[in-house]
Motif scaffolding. Structure first.
Motif, short mmCIF file in Angstrom:
data_model
loop_
_atom_site.label_atom_id
_atom_site.label_comp_id
_atom_site.label_asym_id
_atom_site.label_seq_id
_atom_site.Cartn_x
_atom_site.Cartn_y
_atom_site.Cartn_z
N LEU A 254 -71.40 4.17 -8.50
CA LEU A 254 -72.56 5.19 -7.52
C LEU A 254 -73.61 6.01 -8.55
CD1 LEU A 254 -70.15 6.87 -5.48
CD2 LEU A 254 -71.51 4.68 -4.92
N LYS A 255 -73.36 5.02 -9.65
CA LYS A 255 -74.62 6.07 -10.73
C LYS A 255 -74.96 7.09 -11.28
CE LYS A 255 -78.31 1.85 -9.94
NZ LYS A 255 -78.85 1.21 -9.19
N ILE A 256 -73.33 7.86 -11.09
CA ILE A 256 -73.67 9.21 -11.12
C ILE A 256 -73.06 9.41 -12.26
CG2 ILE A 256 -72.51 11.41 -11.31
CD1 ILE A 256 -70.98 9.49 -8.84
N SER A 257 -74.02 10.10 -12.99
CA SER A 257 -74.76 10.28 -15.07
C SER A 257 -74.44 12.35 -14.55
CB SER A 257 -75.64 9.49 -15.03
OG SER A 257 -76.84 10.01 -14.60
N PHE A 258 -74.65 12.70 -16.10
CA PHE A 258 -74.90 14.24 -16.40
C PHE A 258 -76.43 14.52 -16.65
CE2 PHE A 258 -75.46 17.50 -19.42
CZ PHE A 258 -74.66 18.08 -18.55
N ALA A 259 -76.44 14.94 -15.32
CA ALA A 259 -78.04 15.63 -15.16
C ALA A 259 -78.29 16.67 -14.70
CB ALA A 259 -79.16 14.23 -14.70
N TYR A 260 -79.77 17.35 -15.44
CA TYR A 260 -80.26 18.41 -14.69
C TYR A 260 -81.48 19.05 -15.11
CZ TYR A 260 -80.80 23.67 -14.02
OH TYR A 260 -80.77 24.74 -13.59
N PRO A 261 -82.47 19.33 -13.58
CA PRO A 261 -81.85 19.66 -12.67
C PRO A 261 -80.33 18.66 -11.82
CG PRO A 261 -83.97 19.54 -12.06
CD PRO A 261 -84.03 19.93 -13.36
N LEU A 262 -80.33 18.71 -11.06
CA LEU A 262 -79.06 18.30 -9.99
C LEU A 262 -79.81 17.51 -9.25
CD1 LEU A 262 -75.58 20.16 -9.42
CD2 LEU A 262 -75.94 17.83 -11.06
N TYR B 141 -76.50 14.53 -5.08
CA TYR B 141 -75.77 14.13 -5.88
C TYR B 141 -74.81 14.90 -5.44
CZ TYR B 141 -73.84 15.25 -10.36
OH TYR B 141 -73.33 14.81 -11.79
N PHE B 142 -74.15 15.71 -4.57
CA PHE B 142 -73.20 16.04 -3.98
C PHE B 142 -72.28 14.99 -3.25
CE2 PHE B 142 -70.92 17.66 0.22
CZ PHE B 142 -70.15 18.15 -0.90
N TRP B 143 -73.09 14.43 -2.32
CA TRP B 143 -72.63 13.27 -1.83
C TRP B 143 -71.53 12.38 -2.03
CZ3 TRP B 143 -71.02 14.97 2.45
CH2 TRP B 143 -72.16 15.66 3.41
N LYS B 144 -72.95 11.88 -3.34
CA LYS B 144 -72.39 10.78 -4.95
C LYS B 144 -70.57 11.03 -5.41
CE LYS B 144 -76.66 8.42 -5.99
NZ LYS B 144 -77.27 8.11 -6.94
N ILE B 145 -70.37 12.81 -5.37
CA ILE B 145 -68.98 13.00 -5.85
C ILE B 145 -68.38 13.15 -5.28
CG2 ILE B 145 -68.05 14.74 -6.79
CD1 ILE B 145 -70.64 13.27 -8.51
N ALA B 146 -68.86 13.37 -3.97
CA ALA B 146 -67.72 13.69 -2.58
C ALA B 146 -66.88 12.21 -2.47
CB ALA B 146 -68.60 13.89 -1.30
N GLY B 147 -68.14 11.27 -2.44
CA GLY B 147 -67.89 9.66 -2.40
C GLY B 147 -67.33 9.03 -3.22
N ALA B 148 -67.51 9.48 -4.61
CA ALA B 148 -66.66 8.82 -5.55
C ALA B 148 -64.62 9.44 -5.36
CB ALA B 148 -67.02 9.50 -6.81
N TRP B 149 -64.96 10.64 -5.24
CA TRP B 149 -63.46 11.09 -5.21
C TRP B 149 -62.84 10.67 -4.49
CZ3 TRP B 149 -59.75 12.49 -7.54
CH2 TRP B 149 -58.79 12.58 -7.05
#
Length: 344
Positions: A60-68, A72-80
């Motif tokens: 899902l290409k989730i990485s540390f970034a700011y601002p989010l 981003y919310f749906w990516k994290i929820a999907g990954a979990w």
């Protein structure tokens, strides 16, 4: 300091989910399986969770970034969600293989799994968004006061944890030579059994308490103790001491050598009353290894000569060990401080 905090945030970004996954793997392992294969299954459970989590975040290409970034919310929820569902499925088959040797099957509770998924999702989202908030605070010139406040709180908390660890290591090292086993103990003193909770409905001792009573019975059987003090909560509605006495008699301890103390509400009360109320001067403290250093420290502070006898007769779950370690570390620090104050 701000640069250091941001660098720590980047490190925590990767390590935080690993700790959360370890916790959830522990909780699901605890729910499904408690027998002799518990520990290896826990490791396998954790590794499966970790591998699937890394794979899903990369996909899902989730990485540390700011601002989010957007979504981003749906990516994290999907990954979990992917991690939890696939991991539980894989672990179900692995656990089935473990249990097939004993002819049993894994016990799965759908409500527990749903609650664990929700709990995990909250933790993971809270972790990522919390780190993003920290980065915003430490890079914003308008929130300097909040930045200083967080630094102070973290510094105090860190110092507190260091002090707790040092005290616990000191106490354990101080009494290491006074902790032994049933076979090695030489004393013939009174065995003191500390209460540890009972099952009210069945009227049976908890696993930890049962191990303590059975260790005391072994001391009596081998001629290493001529009397046994059973100390626990005897307040209104509590049957702890009565349950202890009944189980002690059932496993062979003569009722004539049992002494009951129904005012042993905590370790300090048990040790102090052994001296003041029952006239005991030397004792064998029968409890688990995690509890012995503090019990020995308290006995020394009240003038009771004591040797600790380990009552670890069962392989307790890792979750129980974690809970005991947290609780006992704080209680030991408090007992040490209490001893220092009273000594002065």
């Amino acid at each position: 300091m701000g640069y250091i905090m941001i660098s720590m945030a980047k490190i925590l970004y990767f390590t935080g989910p690993i700790l959360i996954i370890a916790l959830l793997a522990l909780l699901t392992s605890e729910q499904h399986y408690r027998e002799s294969f518990y520990h290896p299954y826990l490791v396998i459970n954790f590794l499966v969770f970790l591998i699937v989590w890394v794979g899903s975040t990369l996909a899902l290409k989730i990485s540390f970034a700011y601002p989010l970034p957007k979504g981003y919310f749906w990516k994290i929820a999907g990954a979990w969600s992917i991690t939890s569902s696939i991991s539980w499925l894989i672990n179900h088959f692995i656990l089935s293989g473990f249990l097939a040797r004993s002819g049993s099957r894994p016990k799965f509770s759908i409500p527990i799994l749903v609650l664990t998924w929700i709990f995990g999702l909250i933790l993971v989202l809270g972790w990522f968004y919390g780190l993003a908030l920290l980065k915003y605070i430490f890079t914003s010139s308008q929130l300097r006061w909040l930045k200083v406040g967080i630094e102070v709180v973290l510094s105090v908390l860190g110092l507190f944890l260091v002090i707790i660890v040092v005290i616990n290591l000191h106490v354990r090292f101080r009494f290491r030579d006074r902790i032994t086993s049933v076979d090695s103990v030489q004393s013939n003193a009174t065995a003191i059994v500390f209460g540890a909770g009972v099952y009210q409905e069945s009227g049976r001792p908890s696993l930890v308490l049962r191990d303590r009573i059975e260790t005391a019975a072994e001391l009596v059987e081998k001629g290493k103790s001529e009397s046994v003090l059973l100390s626990g909560d005897g307040s209104a509605g509590s049957i702890e001491v009565d349950v202890m006495a009944r189980h002690a008699v059932e496993i062979g301890i003569p009722e004539s050598i049992l002494v009951l103390d129904k005012s042993g509400y905590r370790t300090y009360e048990t040790c102090s009353r052994a001296c003041t109320e029952f006239g005991i001067r030397d004792a064998l403290l029968v409890t688990q290894d995690f509890h012995l250093p503090r019990a020995l420290l308290i006995c020394k502070s009240v003038g009771l000569g004591a040797v600790g006898v380990r009552a670890d007769r069962t392989r307790y779950s890792l979750l129980s060990h974690l809970i005991w370690a947290l609780r006992e570390s704080l209680a030991t620090a408090y007992a040490w401080l209490e001893e220092m104050v009273n000594h002065k």
